[in-house]
Design a protein around this motif. Structure first.
Motif, PDB file in Angstrom:
ATOM      1  N   THR A  10      46.811  34.479  34.667  1.00 38.93           N
ATOM      2  CA  THR A  10      47.858  35.211  33.951  1.00 38.93           C
ATOM      3  C   THR A  10      49.082  34.304  33.816  1.00 38.93           C
ATOM      4  O   THR A  10      49.120  33.211  34.387  1.00 38.93           O
ATOM      5  N   ASN A  11      50.066  34.789  33.095  1.00 39.38           N
ATOM      6  CA  ASN A  11      51.300  34.012  32.923  1.00 39.38           C
ATOM      7  C   ASN A  11      52.502  34.936  32.946  1.00 39.38           C
ATOM      8  O   ASN A  11      52.355  36.157  32.813  1.00 39.38           O
ATOM      9  N   MET A  12      53.661  34.339  33.089  1.00 37.95           N
ATOM     10  CA  MET A  12      54.918  35.088  33.025  1.00 37.95           C
ATOM     11  C   MET A  12      55.996  34.112  32.583  1.00 37.95           C
ATOM     12  O   MET A  12      55.936  32.920  32.933  1.00 37.95           O
ATOM     13  N   ARG A  27      58.378  47.184  33.324  1.00 41.44           N
ATOM     14  CA  ARG A  27      56.918  47.342  33.221  1.00 41.44           C
ATOM     15  C   ARG A  27      56.506  48.752  33.623  1.00 41.44           C
ATOM     16  O   ARG A  27      56.884  49.230  34.702  1.00 41.44           O
ATOM     17  N   LYS A  29      53.079  49.953  33.693  1.00 44.56           N
ATOM     18  CA  LYS A  29      51.761  50.109  34.347  1.00 44.56           C
ATOM     19  C   LYS A  29      51.950  50.351  35.835  1.00 44.56           C
ATOM     20  O   LYS A  29      52.677  49.606  36.507  1.00 44.56           O
ATOM     21  N   ASP A  31      50.067  49.882  38.338  1.00 46.18           N
ATOM     22  CA  ASP A  31      49.538  48.931  39.330  1.00 46.18           C
ATOM     23  C   ASP A  31      50.614  47.958  39.823  1.00 46.18           C
ATOM     24  O   ASP A  31      50.513  47.412  40.921  1.00 46.18           O
ATOM     25  N   TRP A  32      51.652  47.755  39.013  1.00 43.80           N
ATOM     26  CA  TRP A  32      52.721  46.818  39.403  1.00 43.80           C
ATOM     27  C   TRP A  32      53.919  47.144  38.512  1.00 43.80           C
ATOM     28  O   TRP A  32      54.194  46.459  37.548  1.00 43.80           O
ATOM     29  N   GLY A  39      54.758  38.893  30.273  1.00 49.88           N
ATOM     30  CA  GLY A  39      53.599  38.028  30.536  1.00 49.88           C
ATOM     31  C   GLY A  39      52.328  38.854  30.547  1.00 49.88           C
ATOM     32  O   GLY A  39      52.367  40.071  30.382  1.00 49.88           O
ATOM     33  N   GLY A  40      51.207  38.190  30.736  1.00 50.29           N
ATOM     34  CA  GLY A  40      49.927  38.907  30.747  1.00 50.29           C
ATOM     35  C   GLY A  40      48.774  37.970  31.012  1.00 50.29           C
ATOM     36  O   GLY A  40      48.968  36.858  31.540  1.00 50.29           O
ATOM     37  N   HIS A  41      47.584  38.405  30.605  1.00 48.47           N
ATOM     38  CA  HIS A  41      46.366  37.654  30.913  1.00 48.47           C
ATOM     39  C   HIS A  41      46.091  36.511  29.930  1.00 48.47           C
ATOM     40  O   HIS A  41      46.302  36.666  28.726  1.00 48.47           O
ATOM     41  N   GLU A  59      54.774  41.110  23.702  1.00 49.08           N
ATOM     42  CA  GLU A  59      55.561  42.040  24.530  1.00 49.08           C
ATOM     43  C   GLU A  59      57.044  42.075  24.203  1.00 49.08           C
ATOM     44  O   GLU A  59      57.752  42.968  24.653  1.00 49.08           O
ATOM     45  N   LYS A  73      52.203  31.588  41.185  1.00 47.25           N
ATOM     46  CA  LYS A  73      52.010  32.567  42.257  1.00 47.25           C
ATOM     47  C   LYS A  73      50.518  32.790  42.357  1.00 47.25           C
ATOM     48  O   LYS A  73      49.836  32.822  41.332  1.00 47.25           O
ATOM     49  N   PHE A  75      47.258  34.959  44.715  1.00 42.26           N
ATOM     50  CA  PHE A  75      46.763  35.766  45.825  1.00 42.26           C
ATOM     51  C   PHE A  75      45.285  36.061  45.572  1.00 42.26           C
ATOM     52  O   PHE A  75      44.791  35.849  44.458  1.00 42.26           O
ATOM     53  N   TYR A  83      43.751  35.318  41.966  1.00 44.25           N
ATOM     54  CA  TYR A  83      44.635  35.803  40.900  1.00 44.25           C
ATOM     55  C   TYR A  83      45.791  34.805  40.797  1.00 44.25           C
ATOM     56  O   TYR A  83      46.533  34.609  41.755  1.00 44.25           O
ATOM     57  N   VAL A  85      49.146  33.382  38.676  1.00 45.21           N
ATOM     58  CA  VAL A  85      50.194  33.629  37.668  1.00 45.21           C
ATOM     59  C   VAL A  85      50.921  32.311  37.428  1.00 45.21           C
ATOM     60  O   VAL A  85      51.539  31.756  38.348  1.00 45.21           O
ATOM     61  N   GLU A 102      53.802  47.905  26.955  1.00 39.59           N
ATOM     62  CA  GLU A 102      53.840  47.406  28.337  1.00 39.59           C
ATOM     63  C   GLU A 102      55.157  47.776  29.028  1.00 39.59           C
ATOM     64  O   GLU A 102      55.234  47.795  30.251  1.00 39.59           O
TER      65      GLU A 102
HETATM   66  N1  8DG Z   1      48.838  43.874  38.042  1.00 41.44           N
HETATM   67  C1  8DG Z   1      49.577  42.935  38.612  1.00 41.44           C
HETATM   68  N2  8DG Z   1      50.247  42.075  37.823  1.00 41.44           N
HETATM   69  C2  8DG Z   1      50.956  41.118  38.419  1.00 41.44           C
HETATM   70  C3  8DG Z   1      51.034  41.020  39.824  1.00 41.44           C
HETATM   71  N3  8DG Z   1      51.828  39.966  40.123  1.00 41.44           N
HETATM   72  C4  8DG Z   1      52.236  39.423  38.964  1.00 41.44           C
HETATM   73  O1  8DG Z   1      52.961  38.441  38.834  1.00 41.44           O
HETATM   74  N4  8DG Z   1      51.706  40.111  37.913  1.00 41.44           N
HETATM   75  C5  8DG Z   1      52.016  39.795  36.533  1.00 41.44           C
HETATM   76  C6  8DG Z   1      51.162  38.724  35.920  1.00 41.44           C
HETATM   77  C7  8DG Z   1      51.236  39.097  34.445  1.00 41.44           C
HETATM   78  O2  8DG Z   1      52.462  38.628  33.883  1.00 41.44           O
HETATM   79  C8  8DG Z   1      51.258  40.595  34.487  1.00 41.44           C
HETATM   80  C9  8DG Z   1      49.872  41.199  34.488  1.00 41.44           C
HETATM   81  O3  8DG Z   1      49.343  41.164  33.238  1.00 41.44           O
HETATM   82  P1  8DG Z   1      48.953  42.522  32.463  1.00 41.44           P
HETATM   83  O4  8DG Z   1      48.068  43.343  33.351  1.00 41.44           O
HETATM   84  O5  8DG Z   1      50.191  43.157  31.962  1.00 41.44           O
HETATM   85  O6  8DG Z   1      48.083  41.877  31.335  1.00 41.44           O
HETATM   86  P2  8DG Z   1      48.110  42.043  29.761  1.00 41.44           P
HETATM   87  O7  8DG Z   1      49.535  42.033  29.266  1.00 41.44           O
HETATM   88  O8  8DG Z   1      47.188  40.991  29.253  1.00 41.44           O
HETATM   89  O9  8DG Z   1      47.590  43.489  29.554  1.00 41.44           O
HETATM   90  P3  8DG Z   1      46.092  44.034  29.459  1.00 41.44           P
HETATM   91  O10 8DG Z   1      45.652  43.665  28.079  1.00 41.44           O
HETATM   92  O11 8DG Z   1      45.307  43.342  30.540  1.00 41.44           O
HETATM   93  O12 8DG Z   1      46.280  45.509  29.693  1.00 41.44           O
HETATM   94  O13 8DG Z   1      51.864  40.941  35.699  1.00 41.44           O
HETATM   95  C10 8DG Z   1      50.358  41.932  40.640  1.00 41.44           C
HETATM   96  O14 8DG Z   1      50.406  41.898  41.869  1.00 41.44           O
HETATM   97  N5  8DG Z   1      49.618  42.885  39.980  1.00 41.44           N
END
Ligand code: 8DG
Length: 151
Positions: A10-12, A27, A29, A31-32, A39-41, A59, A73, A75, A83, A85, A102
């Motif tokens: 992923t990136n940020m 954000r 979502k 999950d975080w 950023g994203g995948h 975004e 980063k 983990f 994973y 970043v 997002e």
């Molecule tokens: N879910 C999650 N994301 C994290 C964590 N730590 C961290 O830096 N991130 C960052 C990395 C990415 O910038 C972003 C996760 O990407 P995303 O799930 O929003 O991916 P995406 O925009 O491609 O969305 P999608 O198409 O997968 O739904 O959050 C973490 O612990 N959990």
């Protein structure tokens, strides 16, 4: 020992301007959730640089150029994947600011960042974005507990 493994890339990106502002995303979502940077995948077979430019555009509506890699980063996920970043920064961008599903994106003064409800561990990530000496936020496991360190 296997020389290959499962990984999620992923990136940020921290986008900043000449007036001391940074662009944050609230954000949504679960999950975080919380304040973070856009950023994203990384997609399959996509270059890392192309991926951060694409994610920022999706975004924020902004087209960035010359993103500089400033750290990583990483983990292990509960499924045993690495994973990763990739953390970038840039002050070069064009376009009209536009939020996405997002989360809302908006400019804030850099010194006010810690007044906001940040995503879990985002404060540690900010250290990597800013540090001259540390370039990695790494999580390691000790028994049942996970700990982070700066490298
Ligand atoms: N879910 C999650 N994301 C994290 C964590 N730590 C961290 O830096 N991130 C960052 C990395 C990415 O910038 C972003 C996760 O990407 P995303 O799930 O929003 O991916 P995406 O925009 O491609 O969305 P999608 O198409 O997968 O739904 O959050 C973490 O612990 N959990």
């Amino acid at each position: 020992m296997s020389r290959s493994e499962q990984a999620i890339f992923t990136n940020m990106c921290m986008i900043y301007d000449s007036t001391g502002q940074i662009l944050v995303q609230d954000r949504v979502k679960s999950d975080w959730s919380g304040i973070t940077f856009p950023g994203g995948h990384v997609q399959q077979a996509e270059s890392f640089t192309t991926s951060v430019i694409r994610e920022v555009y999706e975004e924020t509506g902004l087209t960035i150029s010359s993103p500089t890699l400033c750290g990583i980063k990483q983990f292990q996920t509960s499924a045993g994947e690495r994973y990763v970043v990739f953390l970038y920064k840039t002050n070069e961008f064009t376009g009209e600011l536009q939020s996405s599903r997002e989360g809302k994106v908006f400019w804030i003064k850099k010194e006010n960042l810690f007044d906001y409800q940040l995503a879990h561990d985002f404060e540690k990530m900010v250290h990597i974005f800013e540090s001259e000496d540390d370039s990695e936020l790494y999580y390691y496991q000790d028994g049942e507990h996970s700990y982070s360190k700066f490298l």
